[in-house]
Design a protein around this motif. Structure first.
Motif, mmCIF file in Angstrom:
data_model
loop_
_atom_site.group_PDB
_atom_site.id
_atom_site.type_symbol
_atom_site.label_atom_id
_atom_site.label_comp_id
_atom_site.label_asym_id
_atom_site.label_seq_id
_atom_site.Cartn_x
_atom_site.Cartn_y
_atom_site.Cartn_z
ATOM 1 N N VAL A 1 43.745 64.750 50.527
ATOM 2 C CA VAL A 1 44.473 65.043 49.188
ATOM 3 C C VAL A 1 43.630 65.153 48.241
ATOM 4 C CG1 VAL A 1 46.196 64.171 47.996
ATOM 5 C CG2 VAL A 1 46.241 63.818 50.365
ATOM 6 N N GLU B 1 43.973 64.757 44.105
ATOM 7 C CA GLU B 1 45.124 64.278 43.009
ATOM 8 C C GLU B 1 44.476 64.674 41.767
ATOM 9 O OE1 GLU B 1 46.181 60.231 43.599
ATOM 10 O OE2 GLU B 1 46.315 60.569 45.769
ATOM 11 N N ASN C 1 45.667 69.811 42.320
ATOM 12 C CA ASN C 1 46.508 68.975 43.365
ATOM 13 C C ASN C 1 46.661 69.905 44.749
ATOM 14 O OD1 ASN C 1 47.438 66.691 41.785
ATOM 15 N ND2 ASN C 1 47.758 68.401 40.326
ATOM 16 N N LEU C 2 46.374 69.167 45.930
ATOM 17 C CA LEU C 2 46.539 69.974 47.110
ATOM 18 C C LEU C 2 46.813 68.761 48.229
ATOM 19 C CD1 LEU C 2 43.422 72.303 47.102
ATOM 20 C CD2 LEU C 2 45.608 73.079 47.286
ATOM 21 N N ASP C 3 47.448 69.193 49.247
ATOM 22 C CA ASP C 3 47.591 68.072 50.205
ATOM 23 C C ASP C 3 47.536 68.958 51.644
ATOM 24 O OD1 ASP C 3 48.498 66.224 52.091
ATOM 25 O OD2 ASP C 3 49.882 65.356 50.751
ATOM 26 N N THR D 1 41.249 62.047 48.159
ATOM 27 C CA THR D 1 41.331 60.930 49.280
ATOM 28 C C THR D 1 41.223 61.664 50.852
ATOM 29 O OG1 THR D 1 43.500 61.027 49.569
ATOM 30 C CG2 THR D 1 42.594 59.526 47.757
ATOM 31 N N HIS E 1 43.443 63.569 56.884
ATOM 32 C CA HIS E 1 44.525 63.869 55.882
ATOM 33 C C HIS E 1 43.906 63.932 54.645
ATOM 34 C CE1 HIS E 1 48.258 62.778 53.813
ATOM 35 N NE2 HIS E 1 48.182 63.965 53.661
ATOM 36 N N THR F 1 41.037 69.529 60.156
ATOM 37 C CA THR F 1 41.581 69.934 58.718
ATOM 38 C C THR F 1 40.620 70.942 58.303
ATOM 39 O OG1 THR F 1 42.487 67.819 58.599
ATOM 40 C CG2 THR F 1 42.239 69.101 56.687
ATOM 41 N N ASP G 1 42.585 60.427 54.267
ATOM 42 C CA ASP G 1 43.352 59.113 55.141
ATOM 43 C C ASP G 1 43.626 58.172 54.163
ATOM 44 O OD1 ASP G 1 43.106 60.740 57.280
ATOM 45 O OD2 ASP G 1 41.598 59.639 58.314
ATOM 46 N N ALA H 1 47.485 68.401 55.288
ATOM 47 C CA ALA H 1 47.869 67.406 56.399
ATOM 48 C C ALA H 1 46.991 67.639 57.456
ATOM 49 C CB ALA H 1 49.180 67.608 57.389
#
Ligand SMILES: Nc1ncnc2c1ncn2[C@@H]1O[C@H](COP(=O)(O)OP(=O)(O)OP(=O)(O)O)[C@@H](O)[C@H]1O
Length: 597
Positions: free
Chosen positions: A357, A359, A377-379, A415, A355, A543, A417, A381
């Motif tokens: 991310v 920020e 900013n990206l997320d 980050t 996961h 991912t 996980d 999954a």
């Protein structure tokens, strides 16, 4: 690719005064490398000092033989004195042998350990350091500078101590034997010492010029070997040859100057001792005639005096060697003292899900330069794939480099996980994140070693699976199969083949996060389609961030992020962006045109 394991840098003390380091300070700081060889060093110096003692005793025994058995016919003393002389000669040979043994082990170990530590340090230093330093500069420090230090530590330092000791003891003995002649020798030694010191300065400067010019020439040779295709393609052989010729002639001329300087110095050194010998012989013969000294004393005097020639002659060279070693130690310390800014965090990443991310991430290359990236900013999954699209120079490579911490973010955080990547050990982070770059570096080793770089324990079946996924099964058809050594930088393979091997390497690492930075750029349309099909399976389980220039690559991704002006301006599916973002349409159309042109 999880190839860069965290490594321990050598622990030599930092210089105590960093603003004005003394010339010898950095050389002195290398003493921890000698510590494990304490007893060998003691043996080395003890045998050398005993050797000097023995060699200086022989002339005194000779004097006793000449004055006793020869002059006064004391025949009964001949055998014990003869045996004593023989014993001394044999022990001198043995002492030299033991000294050389201790010396060679010590200096070889010193050089090997220092080189090892330097290599480890180079591996640990961040990308930022390597992009600042020329590889030729690093190479010359790891090879030439280390050899200079080895030569001084193994030879120069010992003889510096021994020669000074010998000079003092012999001068004392000469003055004791017959002081008027001793004074003559002292007077003769003065110009030699002055000229030696002058010679040392000039010799050092010219040696440095030779070293630098050798480095320049080596760089030219390296560049023309690596860039030979460009040189041939542009028909620049004559031009490059002329550049090489100029460098070679310059080096030749400086080397000849160096030899000329040395030969003038050595001639001077030959003349003075010979003149002194003539004077000592004349005055000595007069003194023997006047019974001021015995014949044995004169012989001992001359033998001892001759034993001074080498220590005096070599002093200039040894001092020059010391200077060179100090400069080399300075150059090596520049690497050893560079702080590694990217270091291990405390946490291990166990069973990563991937996961990922970003920020509010921002990044700049230097404190004084502008942000290359900001407000990212990206997320992502676990299991999703993001295609990163942007104009050339927009920061795509930089953004992907932040994930395995090739560079550290200068603002915000990334980050995996939930763990800030800076809190993770580099080993666990780089095991979780694998990358394949647009410039696929292959090392001078077998195809198998290149592929299993990130997972040396991979089975044959796993290697074959990775090769199939990356459409790189051609590697099995190489002359010796996977054991074939792929040439320097993989040059015996085509660009597309190298990319596919690099891709197999990234796939084999079974990462939780896979970064593909324009990895498919050197593939023909047909192979690219095959690789993309295979990659679809790989990316389903991981991912992925894929830097994409073509619509076909973008199709691999679930989502597309458009990077403009250092930030992500749009995120959506390919269809959504095509429909709503003209800049995206223009960018992909331009790339497609470029590809098909
Ligand atoms: N080591 C570096 N030091 C300073 N600036 C750099 C460094 N590397 C890259 N840059 C600058 O950062 C910006 C982003 O470069 P980056 O390589 O990330 O772009 P990119 O989008 O991957 O380009 P391309 O599509 O051509 O590969 C560029 O302006 C580049 O000049």
């Amino acid at each position: 690719m999880p190839s860069e394991h965290p490594v321990q840098a050598p622990s030599i003390a930092a210089p105590s005064n960093r603003t004005t380091p003394r010339r010898s300070q950095n050389l002195w700081r290398l003493r921890p490398y000698l510590r494990p060889h304490k007893w060998r060093l003691v043996t080395m110096f003890t045998t050398a000092i005993l050797g000097v003692g023995v060699s200086l005793t022989v002339p005194l025994v000779t004097r006793a033989i000449i004055d006793g058995p020869v002059t006064r016919r004391e025949i009964d003393l001949l055998l014990p004195l003869g045996l004593l002389a023989l014993g001394l000669s044999i022990s001198e040979v043995l002492l030299v042998w033991v000294r050389r043994w201790a010396q060679s082990r010590t200096v070889s170990d010193l050089e090997a350990n220092l080189r090892n530590d330097l290599y480890i340090r180079l591996q640990a230093l961040p990308m930022e350091f390597h992009s600042r330093w020329q590889s030729g500069q690093l190479l010359s420090r790891v090879t030439a500078d280390l050899s200079t230090i080895r030569r001084f530590m193994g030879f120069g330092l010992l003889f510096l101590v021994i020669n000074i000791l010998q000079l003092v003891v012999v001068t004392f003995l000469l003055l004791r034997l017959y002081w008027p002649l001793g004074v003559v020798v002292l007077v003769a030694a003065a110009p030699i010492i002055i000229v030696s010191l002058k010679f040392e300065k000039k010799y050092l400067a010219i040696s440095r010029r030779v070293q630098d010019q050798q480095g320049d020439l080596a760089t030219r040779i390296e560049e023309s070997a690596v860039g030979f295709r460009v040189i041939k393609a542009f028909g620049r052989r004559e031009h490059v040859k002329k550049q090489f010729d100029d460098g070679a002639v310059k080096l030749y001329e400086t080397s000849v100057d160096k030899v000329r300087l040395a030969s003038r110095f050595w001639t001077f050194l030959e003349v003075i001792p010979n003149l002194t010998l003539v004077i000592v012989l004349l005055l000595g013969a007069l003194a023997v005639g006047r019974h001021s000294i015995t014949l044995g004393t004169l012989v001992a005097f001359i033998t001892l005096m001759l034993s001074l020639i080498w220590p005096v002659e070599s002093l200039g060279t040894i001092l020059a060697m010391a200077q060179e070693a100090m400069t080399s130690a300075d150059r090596i310390s520049e690497i050893l003292d560079t702080e590694s800014t990217i270091t291990d965090g405390p946490d291990e990443l166990v069973d990563p899900r991937g996961h990922l991310v970003f920020e509010n991430v921002s990044f700049r290359f230097g404190p004084d330069s502008a942000d290359v990236l900001h407000d990212i900013n990206l997320d992502l999954a676990p299991g999703t794939t993001l295609a990163l699209v942007g104009a050339t120079g927009s920061g795509k490579t930089t953004l992907t480099s932040l994930v395995p911490r090739l560079y550290d973010v200068t603002g915000g955080r990334i980050t995996i996980d939930g763990h800030d990547v800076r809190d993770l050990t580099l080993k666990s982070l780089r095991s979780a994140v694998a990358s394949a770059f647009d410039d696929p570096t292959l090392f001078s080793m077998s195809a198998r070693e290149n592929i299993t770089l990130g997972r040396p324990d991979a089975t044959d079946a796993e290697v074959q699976q990775a090769l199939e996924i990356a459409q790189a099964t051609f590697a099995n058809e190489l002359p010796w199969g996977l054991e074939t050594r792929v040439g320097e930088q993989g040059m015996s393979l085509s660009g597309g083949q190298r990319q596919r091997l690099a891709l197999a390497r990234a796939v084999l690492a079974r990462p939780a996060v896979l970064v593909l930075d324009d990895t498919l750029s050197a593939l023909d349309v047909h192979t690219e389609a095959l690789v993309e099909e295979a990659l679809r399976n790989v990316l389903a389980a991981t991912t992925g961030i894929v830097v994409a220039h073509r619509a076909s690559t973008v199709m691999l991704a679930d989502q597309v992020a458009l990077l403009e002006g250092g930030t992500i301006t749009h995120v959506g599916t390919h269809q959504e962006l095509l429909a709503t973002v003209p800049a995206y349409r223009t960018l992909l159309a331009a790339e497609e045109e470029e590809v098909h042109a």
